[in-house]
Design an enzyme around this catalytic site. Structure first.
Site, PDB file in Angstrom:
ATOM      1  N   TYR A  69       0.849  -1.198   0.000  1.00  0.00           N
ATOM      2  CA  TYR A  69       0.000   0.000   0.000  1.00  0.00           C
ATOM      3  C   TYR A  69       0.876   1.237   0.000  1.00  0.00           C
ATOM      4  O   TYR A  69       1.844   1.305   0.754  1.00  0.00           O
ATOM      5  CB  TYR A  69      -0.913   0.028   1.235  1.00  0.00           C
ATOM      6  CG  TYR A  69      -2.363  -0.057   0.825  1.00  0.00           C
ATOM      7  CD1 TYR A  69      -2.936   0.990   0.095  1.00  0.00           C
ATOM      8  CD2 TYR A  69      -3.129  -1.171   1.103  1.00  0.00           C
ATOM      9  CE1 TYR A  69      -4.252   0.909  -0.325  1.00  0.00           C
ATOM     10  CE2 TYR A  69      -4.447  -1.256   0.684  1.00  0.00           C
ATOM     11  CZ  TYR A  69      -5.000  -0.210  -0.029  1.00  0.00           C
ATOM     12  OH  TYR A  69      -6.297  -0.294  -0.448  1.00  0.00           O
ATOM     13  N   GLU A  71      -0.579   4.817  -0.650  1.00  0.00           N
ATOM     14  CA  GLU A  71      -1.386   6.002  -0.987  1.00  0.00           C
ATOM     15  C   GLU A  71      -0.531   7.249  -0.877  1.00  0.00           C
ATOM     16  O   GLU A  71       0.272   7.379   0.049  1.00  0.00           O
ATOM     17  CB  GLU A  71      -2.580   6.103  -0.025  1.00  0.00           C
ATOM     18  CG  GLU A  71      -3.670   5.105  -0.372  1.00  0.00           C
ATOM     19  CD  GLU A  71      -4.865   5.197   0.573  1.00  0.00           C
ATOM     20  OE1 GLU A  71      -4.799   5.970   1.533  1.00  0.00           O
ATOM     21  OE2 GLU A  71      -5.850   4.482   0.325  1.00  0.00           O
ATOM     22  N   ASP A  93      -6.086  13.133 -25.638  1.00  0.00           N
ATOM     23  CA  ASP A  93      -6.094  11.729 -25.210  1.00  0.00           C
ATOM     24  C   ASP A  93      -5.398  10.947 -26.315  1.00  0.00           C
ATOM     25  O   ASP A  93      -5.988  10.656 -27.348  1.00  0.00           O
ATOM     26  CB  ASP A  93      -7.543  11.262 -25.016  1.00  0.00           C
ATOM     27  CG  ASP A  93      -7.639   9.793 -24.637  1.00  0.00           C
ATOM     28  OD1 ASP A  93      -6.609   9.089 -24.681  1.00  0.00           O
ATOM     29  OD2 ASP A  93      -8.755   9.342 -24.294  1.00  0.00           O
ATOM     30  N   THR A 109      -3.220   5.559 -22.480  1.00  0.00           N
ATOM     31  CA  THR A 109      -3.118   4.207 -21.937  1.00  0.00           C
ATOM     32  C   THR A 109      -1.686   3.757 -22.171  1.00  0.00           C
ATOM     33  O   THR A 109      -0.946   4.383 -22.937  1.00  0.00           O
ATOM     34  CB  THR A 109      -4.043   3.219 -22.668  1.00  0.00           C
ATOM     35  OG1 THR A 109      -3.737   3.267 -24.069  1.00  0.00           O
ATOM     36  CG2 THR A 109      -5.514   3.569 -22.471  1.00  0.00           C
ATOM     37  N   LYS A 159      -1.652  -0.067 -25.507  1.00  0.00           N
ATOM     38  CA  LYS A 159      -2.019  -0.155 -26.929  1.00  0.00           C
ATOM     39  C   LYS A 159      -0.729  -0.131 -27.760  1.00  0.00           C
ATOM     40  O   LYS A 159       0.043  -1.061 -27.660  1.00  0.00           O
ATOM     41  CB  LYS A 159      -3.019   0.930 -27.260  1.00  0.00           C
ATOM     42  CG  LYS A 159      -4.334   0.696 -26.487  1.00  0.00           C
ATOM     43  CD  LYS A 159      -5.367   1.779 -26.622  1.00  0.00           C
ATOM     44  CE  LYS A 159      -6.590   1.429 -25.766  1.00  0.00           C
ATOM     45  NZ  LYS A 159      -7.561   2.518 -25.709  1.00  0.00           N
ATOM     46  N   ARG A 168      -1.394  -3.077 -18.887  1.00  0.00           N
ATOM     47  CA  ARG A 168      -2.673  -2.369 -18.935  1.00  0.00           C
ATOM     48  C   ARG A 168      -2.668  -1.247 -17.903  1.00  0.00           C
ATOM     49  O   ARG A 168      -2.469  -1.498 -16.723  1.00  0.00           O
ATOM     50  CB  ARG A 168      -3.775  -3.387 -18.641  1.00  0.00           C
ATOM     51  CG  ARG A 168      -5.175  -2.980 -18.965  1.00  0.00           C
ATOM     52  CD  ARG A 168      -6.061  -4.206 -19.107  1.00  0.00           C
ATOM     53  NE  ARG A 168      -5.710  -4.906 -20.343  1.00  0.00           N
ATOM     54  CZ  ARG A 168      -6.182  -4.559 -21.546  1.00  0.00           C
ATOM     55  NH1 ARG A 168      -7.051  -3.583 -21.664  1.00  0.00           N
ATOM     56  NH2 ARG A 168      -5.780  -5.196 -22.624  1.00  0.00           N
TER      57      ARG A 168
HETATM   58  C1  PLP Z   1      -8.632   2.801 -24.962  1.00  0.00           C
HETATM   59  C2  PLP Z   1      -8.952   4.214 -24.783  1.00  0.00           C
HETATM   60  C3  PLP Z   1      -9.302   4.733 -23.535  1.00  0.00           C
HETATM   61  C4  PLP Z   1      -9.631   3.896 -22.325  1.00  0.00           C
HETATM   62  O1  PLP Z   1      -8.710   3.023 -21.872  1.00  0.00           O
HETATM   63  P1  PLP Z   1      -9.139   1.880 -20.836  1.00  0.00           P
HETATM   64  O2  PLP Z   1      -7.806   1.471 -20.285  1.00  0.00           O
HETATM   65  O3  PLP Z   1      -9.826   0.824 -21.627  1.00  0.00           O
HETATM   66  O4  PLP Z   1     -10.002   2.487 -19.806  1.00  0.00           O
HETATM   67  C5  PLP Z   1      -9.488   6.102 -23.422  1.00  0.00           C
HETATM   68  N1  PLP Z   1      -9.355   6.908 -24.497  1.00  0.00           N
HETATM   69  C6  PLP Z   1      -9.039   6.435 -25.711  1.00  0.00           C
HETATM   70  C7  PLP Z   1      -8.909   7.393 -26.853  1.00  0.00           C
HETATM   71  C8  PLP Z   1      -8.849   5.071 -25.907  1.00  0.00           C
HETATM   72  O5  PLP Z   1      -8.583   4.615 -27.130  1.00  0.00           O
END
Ligand code: PLP
Length: 396
Positions: free
Chosen positions: A45, A47, A198, A224, A227, A233
């Site tokens: 932990y 925090e 994003d 993220t 990807k 993840r």
């Molecule tokens: C995949 C994705 C997310 C969310 O990611 P998670 O880990 O699945 O919550 C947010 N924004 C965009 C543009 C994405 O492609």
């Protein structure tokens, strides 16, 4: 002790090895990432944050954090190196969605207005969809793509000046073209809005120089790590140094409790890997492979949204085949090819059916696929689709 779980993991590993993985948001991580995420760090932990960061954080709420402090600092340093930036970074968000939640909460109040891309045009649920917290908490105005499928910057500007949003968001989950971050930043400035990017899907391309960087242009950048970055993840938030305190408090205590230190360890290993020349070379191959596969579909007469791709994915528009994205997804599953149905711009079917499928090359490029391999997969998909059309005609 016998555990059913390890049987299932074995089965899933087999499935992953036996299928052609074309889901644009998936990838295969290294053994080292798996080791880090499966480590004893899950026991800890912690925090809070390592003491005295640029945000003025005063440390953790628990004892025994010497090692994890060093780990989190190391992780942050590497990610700033990867994007060649002096932005502040927070590596604690559990996922891309959690990163977006905290990013919004750092600068917005419920009821504020966001300008973002429409879900059916390729945006993510967390960009203001009515079924998501983002659409329930904030007023959302959506910009569109033009008839050819490109983001319509004139529409972005018109809506920004009319709606005067607190925040303008760029970034998508199913958009195959380069996003003009500089043009977005210009509009945000003119409209007096904050600018957030994003870059979840294209972060690997930004790291390798295959997509223009939002650093220096955006106030907040979320991503993220699983990807194109090919890591564990998870999520991350970058921001201009003056927003550091707000972003950190929006993550903890704003929207999360204890950080997942085993996942932060995985993010650090991911970063070590992303700093290598081999990783940059990998991303260049992902982009080349994607273009080759997309061109094969165009040659075979398929409709591709925008007619091509600049990144790691593209969208097939199946409208003139009469088949839905779901039907094609299910049939390809039976042939060992995994992809996902996807809405296309101006979608007329329900999101459960869709008129398109999304195809990405990041995962199979990790597996060593070349341009020729991807062209062969395109030809196989074409054969399956033509069989489906014929069968449909016979039974009609
Ligand atoms: C995949 C994705 C997310 C969310 O990611 P998670 O880990 O699945 O919550 C947010 N924004 C965009 C543009 C994405 O492609």
């Amino acid at each position: 002790m016998q555990s059913k779980v390890f049987e299932l993991i074995e089965k899933e590993m087999q499935r992953q090895q036996d299928t052609v993985e074309l889901i644009a948001s998936e990838n295969f991580v290294s053994e080292n990432v798996l080791r880090a995420v499966g480590s004893c760090l899950t026991n800890k932990y912690a925090e809070g944050y390592p003491a005295v960061r640029e945000s003025g954080n005063r440390g953790r709420y628990y004892g025994g954090c010497e090692v994890v402090n060093e780990l989190e600092e190391y992780c942050c340093t590497l990610w700033k190196q990867i994007f060649r930036t002096d932005y502040h970074v927070n590596v604690q968000p559990h996922s891309g969605s959690s990163a977006n939640l905290a990013a919004y909460f750092s600068v917005l109040r419920p009821g504020d207005t966001i300008l973002s891309m429409d879900l059916s045009n390729g945006a993510h649920l967390t960009h203001g969809s009515p079924v998501n917290f983002s659409g329930k908490l904030f007023q959302t105005v959506f910009y569109n793509v033009d008839a050819a499928g490109y983001i319509d910057m004139a529409d972005v500007r018109a809506k920004a000046l009319a709606a005067r949003p607190k925040l303008i968001l760029a970034g998508a989950s199913a958009y195959s073209r380069t996003i003009d971050f500089a043009a977005f930043a210009e509009i945000a400035k003119e409209a007096g809005a904050l600018f957030m990017v994003d870059m979840s899907h294209i972060a690997g391309l930004v790291a390798a120089g295959d997509h223009p960087s939002p650093f220096g242009l955006a106030d907040i950048i979320t991503t993220t790590t699983h990807k194109t970055l090919r890591g564990t993840r998870g999520g991350m938030i970058f921001c201009r140094p003056e927003l550091a305190k707000k972003v950190d408090s929006a993550v903890f205590p704003g929207t999360q409790g204890g950080p997942l230190l085993h996942v932060i360890a995985g993010k650090a290993v991911t970063a070590e890997e992303a700093l290598t020349p081999e990783y940059r070379e990998y991303i260049h191959r992902v982009v080349r492979n994607c273009r080759a596969m997309c061109e094969a579909f165009v040659r075979m007469g398929y409709q591709v949204v925008t007619g091509g791709t600049d990144n790691h994915l593209f969208l097939l528009d199946l409208t003139n085949t009469g088949l839905t994205g779901k039907e094609v997804q299910d049939e390809l599953d039976r042939h060992g090819i995994t992809l996902n149905k996807n809405c296309i711009p101006g979608e007329t079917r329900s999101p459960k059916d869709t008129s398109g499928v999304r195809i990405g090359t990041a995962a199979m490029t990790t597996r060593g696929y070349t341009e020729e391999d991807f062209v062969r997969v395109a030809e196989k998909i074409d054969r399956v689709i033509r069989q489906m059309i014929q069968l449909r005609k016979k039974t009609a």
